[in-house]
Write an enzyme that holds these catalytic residues in place. Structure first.
Site, PDB file in Angstrom:
ATOM      1  N   SER A 190     -24.422  64.247  26.050  1.00 53.94           N
ATOM      2  CA  SER A 190     -23.959  63.281  27.048  1.00 53.94           C
ATOM      3  C   SER A 190     -24.042  61.845  26.547  1.00 53.94           C
ATOM      4  CB  SER A 190     -24.772  63.427  28.337  1.00 53.94           C
ATOM      5  OG  SER A 190     -24.658  64.727  28.852  1.00 53.94           O
ATOM      6  N   HIS A 236     -27.640  58.535  29.239  1.00 52.64           N
ATOM      7  CA  HIS A 236     -26.257  58.156  29.509  1.00 52.64           C
ATOM      8  C   HIS A 236     -26.056  56.655  29.333  1.00 52.64           C
ATOM      9  CE1 HIS A 236     -25.503  61.960  32.172  1.00 52.64           C
ATOM     10  NE2 HIS A 236     -25.821  62.238  30.913  1.00 52.64           N
TER      11      HIS A 236
END
Length: 285
Positions: A190, A236
């Site tokens: 991610s 993230h």
């Protein structure tokens, strides 16, 4: 293939590349006799394969605003997807479970565990980006990687695209190590995927296109990161910031010695992340 014979040409002259073949055709560029097999259609008339090859070498390849040779052929994106899928398959086989693959020895040795990083297992900052918790986690990241890679790899080129991906991946891991809990387990691509989102936004702004779609995608994903449980928000955000910063350095590098500047941007980003991780380790000590 029809082409009138130029007056004065000997009818049935031998092809320049195939002396055993008589032909009444000739190349419109070099004017040598050529059989139909050796001719290619050009903007005006037909040219022999030698002239076509020479012309191709003389034409400068098209370059993008990043300085990369534009090519629609994806290489890095499918290789990264295949590598992630292979690692997942190995963990699933070791664990004897597709859903519980995180119990495998490979997963336990390489996922991001900040406490283990502090005690010297630095590789976890990067290797965790190739591990995933179950097939759904893998599928979501690989779909996002393909969608972003399909647009970014042709524009950034293979080397620059891979550099953004890897540095963003490391950026996500370092962000978790710097600001997360010492016993928080983290894995997944991610951080790298969010880095590609940041690169996409930078590219859109550089091309002066409407950034609404890119901002919408990033905003939606950040909302999900804040609201859904079990998602590494720090990973993230770290990947997003680092990816956008590196992409900005690549996009806005001076044209003079651009490749040198771009290599410096990537190296500086990598070095800064490593230094920040060392500083954090010293603070923990």
């Amino acid at each position: 293939m029809d082409q009138p014979v130029t007056p004065g040409d000997p009818v049935g002259a031998a092809c320049a590349r195939h002396p055993d073949r008589a032909t009444g055709l000739r190349c419109t560029r070099c004017e040598r006799p050529a059989c139909p097999e050796c001719l290619r259609e050009a903007s005006v008339g037909y040219q022999c394969v030698d002239c076509v090859a020479e012309g191709s070498r003389a034409v400068r390849p098209a370059r993008t605003f990043v300085g990369a040779r534009f090519s629609r052929r994806l290489v890095v994106t499918p290789v990264l997807i295949a590598l992630n899928a292979l690692v997942f398959a190995l963990t699933a086989v070791q664990a004897g479970s597709v859903v519980g693959n995180n119990r495998s020895e490979l997963f336990l040795d390489y996922y991001l565990w900040p406490a283990a990083v502090y005690y010297g297992e630095w590789w976890r900052l990067a290797t965790s980006g190739f591990l995933h918790f179950g097939p759904a986690h893998l599928a979501l990241n690989m779909i996002a990687l393909y969608v972003l890679g399909r647009d970014l790899e042709p524009v950034f080129g293979k080397v620059r695209f891979l550099a953004v991906y890897l540095v963003s991946l490391l950026g996500g891991g370092v962000a978790v190590y710097l600001f997360g809990g010492v016993n928080t387990p983290v894995a997944g691509a991610s951080g790298a995927v969010y880095g590609l989102m940041g690169a996409m936004l930078v590219a859109v702004l550089r091309l002066k296109l409407n950034p609404g779609s890119a901002l919408g995608v990033i905003g939606l994903n950040l909302v999900l990161s804040f609201t859904l449980p079990g998602i590494s928000l720090l990973g993230h955000l770290g990947g997003l910031v680092v990816g956008a910063a590196v992409a900005a350095g690549l996009v806005h590098a001076p044209r003079e010695r651009r490749e040198v500047w771009q290599a410096g941007v990537v190296a500086a980003a990598f070095a800064l992340l490593v230094v920040m991780a060392f500083v954090r380790t010293g603070q923990l000590g």
